[in-house]
Design an enzyme around this catalytic site. Structure first.
Site, short mmCIF file in Angstrom:
data_model
loop_
_atom_site.label_atom_id
_atom_site.label_comp_id
_atom_site.label_asym_id
_atom_site.label_seq_id
_atom_site.Cartn_x
_atom_site.Cartn_y
_atom_site.Cartn_z
N GLU A 106 5.17 -7.38 -4.93
CA GLU A 106 3.72 -7.23 -4.69
C GLU A 106 3.42 -5.76 -4.86
OE1 GLU A 106 1.35 -9.48 -3.80
OE2 GLU A 106 2.62 -11.25 -3.62
N GLY A 140 4.82 -2.82 -2.22
CA GLY A 140 4.82 -1.35 -2.30
C GLY A 140 4.42 -0.89 -3.69
N SER A 141 4.87 0.29 -4.04
CA SER A 141 4.43 0.91 -5.30
C SER A 141 5.25 0.38 -6.49
CB SER A 141 4.62 2.42 -5.20
OG SER A 141 5.98 2.71 -4.98
N CYS A 193 -4.43 -1.96 -1.14
CA CYS A 193 -3.87 -2.22 -2.47
C CYS A 193 -4.90 -2.82 -3.42
CB CYS A 193 -2.66 -3.14 -2.35
SG CYS A 193 -3.05 -4.65 -1.44
N GLU A 218 -2.92 5.59 -9.43
CA GLU A 218 -3.57 4.77 -8.41
C GLU A 218 -4.08 5.71 -7.32
OE1 GLU A 218 -0.95 2.00 -6.44
OE2 GLU A 218 -2.58 1.15 -5.25
N ASN A 258 0.14 0.75 4.65
CA ASN A 258 -1.33 0.72 4.74
C ASN A 258 -1.89 -0.44 5.59
OD1 ASN A 258 -0.47 -0.97 2.67
ND2 ASN A 258 -2.36 -0.77 1.54
P1 NAD Z 1 6.30 2.63 -1.36
O1 NAD Z 1 6.69 1.90 -2.57
O2 NAD Z 1 6.48 4.09 -1.31
O3 NAD Z 1 7.09 2.04 -0.07
C1 NAD Z 1 7.25 0.66 0.19
C2 NAD Z 1 8.56 0.43 0.93
O4 NAD Z 1 9.64 0.86 0.13
C3 NAD Z 1 8.66 1.17 2.26
O5 NAD Z 1 9.21 0.27 3.22
C4 NAD Z 1 9.60 2.32 1.96
O6 NAD Z 1 10.39 2.66 3.07
C5 NAD Z 1 10.47 1.78 0.85
N1 NAD Z 1 10.92 2.82 -0.09
C6 NAD Z 1 10.25 3.94 -0.47
N2 NAD Z 1 10.97 4.63 -1.38
C7 NAD Z 1 12.10 3.97 -1.57
C8 NAD Z 1 13.26 4.18 -2.39
N3 NAD Z 1 13.38 5.25 -3.18
N4 NAD Z 1 14.25 3.26 -2.35
C9 NAD Z 1 14.15 2.17 -1.56
N5 NAD Z 1 13.09 1.93 -0.76
C10 NAD Z 1 12.08 2.80 -0.76
O7 NAD Z 1 4.79 2.23 -1.09
P2 NAD Z 1 3.78 2.80 -0.01
O8 NAD Z 1 3.44 4.21 -0.33
O9 NAD Z 1 4.28 2.50 1.36
O10 NAD Z 1 2.51 1.88 -0.30
C11 NAD Z 1 1.60 2.14 -1.34
C12 NAD Z 1 1.81 1.26 -2.54
O11 NAD Z 1 1.94 -0.09 -2.17
C13 NAD Z 1 0.62 1.30 -3.48
O12 NAD Z 1 1.07 1.30 -4.82
C14 NAD Z 1 -0.11 0.00 -3.18
O13 NAD Z 1 -0.94 -0.47 -4.19
C15 NAD Z 1 1.03 -0.89 -2.92
N6 NAD Z 1 0.60 -2.04 -2.12
C16 NAD Z 1 0.61 -3.28 -2.67
C17 NAD Z 1 0.16 -4.35 -1.91
C18 NAD Z 1 0.16 -5.75 -2.45
O14 NAD Z 1 -0.05 -6.67 -1.67
N7 NAD Z 1 0.39 -5.98 -3.72
C19 NAD Z 1 -0.25 -4.15 -0.61
C20 NAD Z 1 -0.25 -2.87 -0.09
C21 NAD Z 1 0.19 -1.81 -0.84
#
Ligand code: NAD
Length: 451
Positions: free
Chosen positions: A203, A181-182, A237, A327, A108
């Site tokens: 995070e 990430g999530s 996020c 979310e 994002n």
């Molecule tokens: P995601 O968790 O799907 O992906 C994040 C990263 O993990 C990516 O690089 C992806 O390639 C990797 N990934 C995905 N699935 C995986 C798996 N099974 N095994 C290993 N690696 C894997 O998150 P997203 O959809 O890219 O982003 C959205 C989420 O991130 C939301 O929950 C949002 O709130 C959160 N977010 C948090 C912050 C923060 O600063 N706290 C900032 C931005 C987004």
């Protein structure tokens, strides 16, 4: 990793001059690629240039400037006084880099969320492997090029890929992992880190509430909530996820928010150059389902071809519906009307601790009451999302929204270990601490000095 381990062990990255030089270089590289950054973010998310600067490049330039200015002070060893009990000894605490760090980021804010943590990693003297999100491919390719053309791979490298590649990376014994990430993937990362006992920062996201108190300035609330919610089309996020409004103020606030939406994006937001798009078809589909779970009070229009979802206000939502359970991470704002402030707080407390929390209130008593009851990563009073833009403020989650913080000094500290070394003079050796302990004076002396 082998090359990076060797490079780290050579000690080059620990040198303060090297760290400052590399941070300056990163800053220059970012400045030189300003137009490329706007282009990549436009391709991935149709991110408006203003949002690309304010939410990504500008934050990175602030972070690098701040680190360059303060690094000498941050890196200076602390020499705490140990008191009489340790005499004759002194001590030094130095922030030691971990070694080779892995930084994983989401799509994002694909540039800021990958290179922001890198500033902390570099400032602390680490090597790093960066794994951008595969869902923002133009940004990932640009980062790959910017980094590989300007930094040796044994210092900083980029590994592109999706789930299988990330899982392979996670098997490696990194010295630190920084994941954004999530919560779902956060658990996978933490499990992998546990296998190598690798320390990590998570995070994560979640449902960040926005609470409007009866004392709020509704005009300011309408403008600032609409701004923070629909920045990057709600794919932030820390975006307000759902809104809690006193029953008596709901009608007026919704009317004001409708007017603000028209002021910001015109009668047809699809034609506005200032409104981003949904990242991909799967997220478009997921978000479109939420539109059916309440009464559309503003917006509601979608265009799958264009991955467009209008900025939408949703009323009459049930708290057990998916839009109030998951979310949202998109441009849909459910509005829940409440009878009493405590009832609103009870609802917020049913969810995991959020990454962000926003309160609109003019009454200081209400503000103090609310802030004393809700635990959250960070947030604002009478504003939204702005707290993440300052290197002076630690940024991170708590509970379900993760742990660990970064930005500014906190980034430097996150990527380093505070190593304590006590140094004792050999000129004097006080025998009190040595066995045999039988002489009664020994315990008496220790009791005088300790406790
Ligand atoms: P995601 O968790 O799907 O992906 C994040 C990263 O993990 C990516 O690089 C992806 O390639 C990797 N990934 C995905 N699935 C995986 C798996 N099974 N095994 C290993 N690696 C894997 O998150 P997203 O959809 O890219 O982003 C959205 C989420 O991130 C939301 O929950 C949002 O709130 C959160 N977010 C948090 C912050 C923060 O600063 N706290 C900032 C931005 C987004």
């Amino acid at each position: 990793m082998q090359a990076q381990n060797q490079f780290f062990q050579s000690g080059i990255t620990r040198d303060l001059g090297f760290r400052l030089q590399q941070l300056r270089k990163l800053r220059e590289v970012l400045q030189e690629h300003e137009q490329d950054i706007y282009r990549a973010l436009h391709e991935d998310l149709r991110k408006p240039v203003f949002e690309a600067y304010a939410g990504e490049l500008g934050i990175l330039l602030e972070e690098t400037k701040h680190a360059i200015k303060h690094l000498k002070t941050w890196a200076r060893p602390r020499r705490p006084s140990l008191g009489l009990v340790h005499w004759p000894a002194g001590a030094q605490v130095t922030q030691e880099p971990y070694g080779v760090a892995l930084i994983l980021s989401p799509w994002n804010y694909p540039i800021q969320l990958l290179l922001g943590p890198l500033v902390g990693a570099m400032a602390a003297g680490n090597c790093a492997v960066l794994k951008p999100s595969e869902l923002a491919p133009h940004s990932a390719a640009l980062i790959h090029r910017m980094i590989n053309e300007n930094f040796p791979k044994e210092y900083i490298d980029v590994a592109e890929g999706g789930v299988p590649e990330t899982q392979k990376l996670l098997e490696q014994p990194f010295d630190y992992i920084f994941f954004t990430g999530s919560p779902r993937v956060g658990k996978i990362v933490m499990e992998a880190a546990a296998k190598n006992l690798t320390p990590l920062t998570l995070e994560l996201g979640g449902k960040s509430p926005c609470l409007v108190d009866a004392s709020a300035d509704l005009g300011a609330a309408a403008r600032r909530i609409v701004w923070g919610k629909f920045f990057n089309a709600g794919q932030t996020c820390v975006a307000p996820d759902y809104l809690l409004v006193p029953k008596a103020s709901a009608g007026v606030l919704i009317e004001k928010m409708r007017a603000v939406l028209r002021d910001f994006f015109g009668d047809d937001p699809q034609k506005s150059p200032d409104y981003a798009r949904i990242v991909n078809a799967a997220h478009f589909q997921r978000l479109s389902e939420y539109l059916k779970q309440g009464k559309v009070l503003a917006g509601g229009r979608t265009d799958a071809q264009d991955r467009y979802i209008a900025p939408t206000l949703l009323g009459g939502v049930k708290t057990d519906s998916p839009v109030m359970q998951e979310e949202i991470f998109g441009p849909i704002l459910p509005i829940v009307e409440y009878q009493s402030l405590d009832a609103a707080l009870d609802l917020i407390l049913k969810y995991p601790k959020p990454l962000a929390f926003y309160l609109f209130a003019e009454d200081p008593k209400a503000e103090a009451h609310v802030l004393s009851r809700v635990s959250f990563g960070g947030g604002c009073v009478n504003d939204t999302i702005a707290h993440l833009g300052s290197p002076e403020l630690p940024f991170g989650g708590v509970g379900g929204s993760g742990f660990g913080t970064y930005h500014g000094r906190r980034g430097f500290e996150t990527f380093s270990h505070p190593r304590a070394v006590l140094k004792r003079s050999t000129k004097i050796d006080i025998p009190v601490r040595y066995p045999p302990y039988s002489a009664p004076y020994k315990l008496k002396v220790v009791k005088k000095l300790m406790g």
